[in-house]
Write a protein that holds these residues in place. Structure first.
Motif, PDB file in Angstrom:
ATOM      1  N   UNK A  32      31.251  96.889  83.815  1.00  0.00           N
ATOM      2  CA  UNK A  32      29.911  96.502  84.269  1.00  0.00           C
ATOM      3  C   UNK A  32      30.045  95.213  85.050  1.00  0.00           C
ATOM      4  N   UNK A  33      29.480  95.184  86.228  1.00  0.00           N
ATOM      5  CA  UNK A  33      29.624  93.992  87.070  1.00  0.00           C
ATOM      6  C   UNK A  33      28.333  93.668  87.817  1.00  0.00           C
ATOM      7  N   UNK A  34      28.304  92.469  88.349  1.00  0.00           N
ATOM      8  CA  UNK A  34      27.163  91.982  89.119  1.00  0.00           C
ATOM      9  C   UNK A  34      27.648  91.780  90.544  1.00  0.00           C
ATOM     10  N   UNK A  35      27.108  92.553  91.465  1.00  0.00           N
ATOM     11  CA  UNK A  35      27.560  92.466  92.853  1.00  0.00           C
ATOM     12  C   UNK A  35      26.393  92.770  93.785  1.00  0.00           C
TER      13      UNK A  35
ATOM     14  N   UNK B 149      33.914  89.528  84.942  1.00  0.00           N
ATOM     15  CA  UNK B 149      33.695  88.081  85.019  1.00  0.00           C
ATOM     16  C   UNK B 149      32.378  87.750  85.738  1.00  0.00           C
ATOM     17  N   UNK B 150      32.003  88.642  86.683  1.00  0.00           N
ATOM     18  CA  UNK B 150      30.754  88.400  87.423  1.00  0.00           C
ATOM     19  C   UNK B 150      29.549  88.433  86.485  1.00  0.00           C
ATOM     20  N   UNK B 151      29.649  89.186  85.395  1.00  0.00           N
ATOM     21  CA  UNK B 151      28.566  89.215  84.399  1.00  0.00           C
ATOM     22  C   UNK B 151      28.799  88.109  83.368  1.00  0.00           C
ATOM     23  N   UNK B 152      30.023  88.032  82.854  1.00  0.00           N
ATOM     24  CA  UNK B 152      30.266  87.075  81.756  1.00  0.00           C
ATOM     25  C   UNK B 152      30.109  85.631  82.210  1.00  0.00           C
ATOM     26  N   UNK B 153      30.280  85.389  83.513  1.00  0.00           N
ATOM     27  CA  UNK B 153      30.119  84.009  83.987  1.00  0.00           C
ATOM     28  C   UNK B 153      28.669  83.718  84.385  1.00  0.00           C
ATOM     29  N   UNK B 154      27.824  84.734  84.308  1.00  0.00           N
ATOM     30  CA  UNK B 154      26.405  84.536  84.619  1.00  0.00           C
ATOM     31  C   UNK B 154      25.657  84.462  83.286  1.00  0.00           C
ATOM     32  N   UNK B 155      25.206  83.263  82.904  1.00  0.00           N
ATOM     33  CA  UNK B 155      24.620  83.117  81.563  1.00  0.00           C
ATOM     34  C   UNK B 155      23.476  84.082  81.285  1.00  0.00           C
ATOM     35  N   UNK B 156      22.648  84.313  82.294  1.00  0.00           N
ATOM     36  CA  UNK B 156      21.487  85.173  82.045  1.00  0.00           C
ATOM     37  C   UNK B 156      21.915  86.629  81.852  1.00  0.00           C
ATOM     38  N   UNK B 157      22.713  87.141  82.774  1.00  0.00           N
ATOM     39  CA  UNK B 157      23.145  88.538  82.673  1.00  0.00           C
ATOM     40  C   UNK B 157      23.980  88.767  81.418  1.00  0.00           C
ATOM     41  N   UNK B 158      24.839  87.780  81.132  1.00  0.00           N
ATOM     42  CA  UNK B 158      25.687  87.882  79.954  1.00  0.00           C
ATOM     43  C   UNK B 158      24.822  87.977  78.696  1.00  0.00           C
TER      44      UNK B 158
END
Lengths: 532, 138
Positions: free
Chosen positions: A344-347, A305-314
């Motif tokens: 895959x995550x953004x942390x 969700x940390x990636x999918x909720x970030x429009x740019x990273x997603x």
């Protein structure tokens, strides 16, 4: 006061007339009119097309008789044929990495084949937990589907799965057991042993013990292959009645994936394991059935969700996942299910780290640093970081699979070589993954990043191309060398990097290291098409 | 280090939009990127702990993103928030990168500062607006 009707008899007549006309209409509409044209709404769902094709062609789906079978002199294992009854309501729809469309459909048949060995004689419970499906692989050019039978034999009750929980391209990280592939008419093709979601062995069956030098239950001196006597059992379930019939005794030869002859490990497809009993039938007439080439079972990466909720990273991950090579090694999914073995995550990560890959409870965790210093980079450099981390995950997976990977047909020897070169140097602590990447994967990684840039960020790519031509950095336009140089950044400190750095040139020839610095500098001026 | 802490406070509280000037005084530690000598672009890079590298780029792809130049004397430079690059560690560079979201960063090139020009009275130096880039492990 209630309403008063002056002429009740007239109202009654009108009501009767309405009733009569309605009944007449109803009665006449119930009369079957044989001459009336009937309109049927055709089922146009994709699976309906497969069903229609199967109904029309199922009598032709037999491999040519080769004069022998299990029950005569052949070495090949051919189990008794039975008419397949797909349950068209239970299907998986997916694509192989090479783009071929696949429908995997549950078989309703109560007849099941199970292999029985001395170490696992409980055929009844194995028959209860096994799943048998039929794969319809869409031919890439012809209007046909090539079926295969796939049977999943879970090791334990804990690996028992419902139909919807497992398919040939969706094996979860907790599943252990054997997956065996058969032709439509039950020629045994190949089997894979899966241990906690990873392929560890492949197997073939023969009617007699392979080669005189190997006895039953004897572990070959090559260590990596093992022969085992196996009796195939036919289990039929009719209500509460279970009928068990022994078929014939066969000998399975199972080999560690890394122990197979390297010549069989050239493209990461299951057909490479079909063995000497396998012949690529058909391929000529469109009427003939031939066993389709299938890839190895593949696992999936869950987009946190940390990636999918970030429009740019997603957006960047989406673009990355469209590249052909990335598609071959990984499926990205936003649906969290038990099939994913990677995430895959953004942390936030330690300062100075753009991305990292770790293993946590058997899951490969790719983390992109959410700190400003990491994210304040052009999209293509973030894509590079993700691709780099994906390579770490694939290398970890290859090591777990004893060297089996699509990225390198000679992974085991190449990876060993990377380690061996370190002996006798002061670089023992150097990251072996990076060393392996530097020596073996740079061209693949660079080409993939170039493909992503060109196809997914065309405006950014064109700006770069015009710029490097105008400035004379790449007079013929940007080449794969530029993208390879971007990957060198994550490989600093490796022996290969230091060798590259030490190469000197005389002006006006620019050294490899200066070119690496220059290309890195140019890349920093690229943009963020996926947004800030 | 305490000077830097005070400067950070000063930068944050009192001077939120004026440019920051970095004087490149550890000239030998920086390597000039071999950009086209005929262009007005310029970039230098230095090895630092943690991030591997820090680079300062007066470089752009399209002219609409062109970066600025200023001409100032040393005395004038001192009127702005200024740092000596030799005093900046990885954390400081990271902090400056964050400041760069809202404030322009200029550098005094090593070739100018580490030359005789520094000792000439009222000499004007050309300052280049730069983007800061930090490397990182992968």
């Amino acid at each position: 006061m209630p309403p008063y009707y002056k002429n009740l008899s007239r109202f009654g007549f009108l009501a009767f007339l309405a009733f009569f006309m309605t009944m007449n209409l109803l009665l006449t509409s119930c009369v079957d009119e044989p001459e009336a044209p009937k309109i049927e709404l055709a089922d146009r769902t994709p699976v309906a097309k497969v069903k229609a094709w199967f109904e029309e062609n199922k009598t032709k789906l037999r491999l040519p008789e080769r004069g022998s079978n299990l029950r005569t002199e052949s070495q090949e294992l051919i189990l008794p044929f039975f008419e397949k009854e797909p349950d068209w309501d239970k299907f998986h729809h997916y694509y192989f990495p090479d783009g071929r469309e696949v429908f995997e459909i549950s078989l309703e048949n109560t007849q099941k084949f199970v292999p029985s060995t001395s170490s696992d004689p409980d055929q009844e419970s194995l028959a209860k937990r096994m799943i048998q499906n039929i794969l319809f692989v869409k031919h890439p050019t012809e209007n046909r589907f090539d079926p295969l039978i796939v049977r999943y034999y879970p090791d334990e009750e804990t690996s028992k799965r419902d139909f919807k929980e497992i398919n040939y391209q969706m094996i979860d990280e907790k599943w252990s057991g054997w997956i065996d592939l058969f032709s439509y008419d039950e020629h045994y093709l190949v089997g894979f042993q899966i241990e906690k979601g990873q392929i560890t062995k492949s197997r073939t069956f023969k009617k007699s013990s392979p080669s005189g030098k190997v006895g039953i239950g004897f572990e070959n001196k090559d260590v990596r292959c093992k022969i085992m006597e196996t009796v195939w059992i036919n289990v039929s379930v009719a209500g509460s009645t279970i009928t068990i019939t022994s078929l014939d005794t066969t000998y399975s030869q199972s080999c560690s994936i890394g122990g197979l002859d390297s010549s069989t490990l050239n493209s990461g497809t299951a057909s490479n394991y079909y063995g000497d009993g396998y012949t690529p039938w058909g391929g000529g007439s469109t009427d003939s059935y031939y066993v389709p080439d299938v890839p190895l079972p593949k696992l999936t990466i869950y987009i946190d969700i940390s990636i999918s909720s970030d429009p740019r990273l997603s957006c960047i991950v989406d673009k990355l996942s469209m590249a052909g090579f990335v598609n071959k090694i990984a499926d990205f999914t936003k649906t969290k299910d038990i099939s994913q073995n990677s995430i895959i995550k953004l942390n936030p990560l330690t300062q100075g780290v753009n991305g990292q890959t770790t293993i946590k409870n058997g899951i490969y965790e790719i983390t992109i640093n959410s700190e400003f210093s990491s994210l304040n980079r052009p999209d293509i450099l973030i894509a590079r970081t993700i691709l780099h981390e994906l390579m770490h995950a694939e290398i970890l997976l290859a090591l777990k699979r004893n060297g089996e990977t699509i990225i390198d047909s000679e992974f085991t020897s190449n990876f060993d070589k990377s380690i061996n070169i370190l002996y006798g140097t002061s670089n023992m602590a150097s990251d072996q993954h990076h060393k392996y990447m530097a020596e073996n994967l740079l061209l693949t990684m660079g080409s993939t990043l170039m493909e992503i840039h060109k196809n997914s960020f065309p405006e950014d790519y064109n700006k770069l191309n015009n710029y490097v031509k105008a400035q004379g950095y790449y007079p013929k336009g940007v080449s794969v060398d530029f993208y390879i140089n971007l990957f060198w950044q994550g490989l600093e400190g490796t022996l290969a990097f230091n060798q590259m750095k030490s190469i000197t040139t005389n002006p006006p020839i620019i050294s490899l290291y200066d070119r690496f610095i220059l290309d890195g500098e140019i890349a920093k001026t690229l943009t963020k098409p996926c947004g800030n | 280090m305490w000077k830097l802490v005070i400067l950070y406070i000063f930068l944050n509280v009192f001077n939120t939009d004026s440019p920051i000037i970095i004087i490149i005084d550890d000239c030998k530690n920086w390597r000039e990127v071999k950009l086209n000598p005929n262009s007005e672009k310029y970039a230098i890079i230095k090895d630092i702990p943690i991030f591997h590298t820090v680079s300062l780029s007066h470089n752009w792809l399209n002219d609409e993103n062109q970066l600025l130049r200023k001409t100032l004397s040393l005395v004038e430079i001192k009127k702005f928030s200024s740092f000596y690059s030799s005093e900046l560690g990885p954390n400081n560079w990271n902090k400056l990168l964050e400041y760069s979201k809202t404030r322009k960063i200029f550098i005094l090139k090593p070739i100018d500062f580490c030359s005789q020009k520094r000792f000439l009275f009222n000499t004007k130096f050309e300052l280049l607006e730069v983007n800061i880039h930090l490397g990182g492990d992968e």
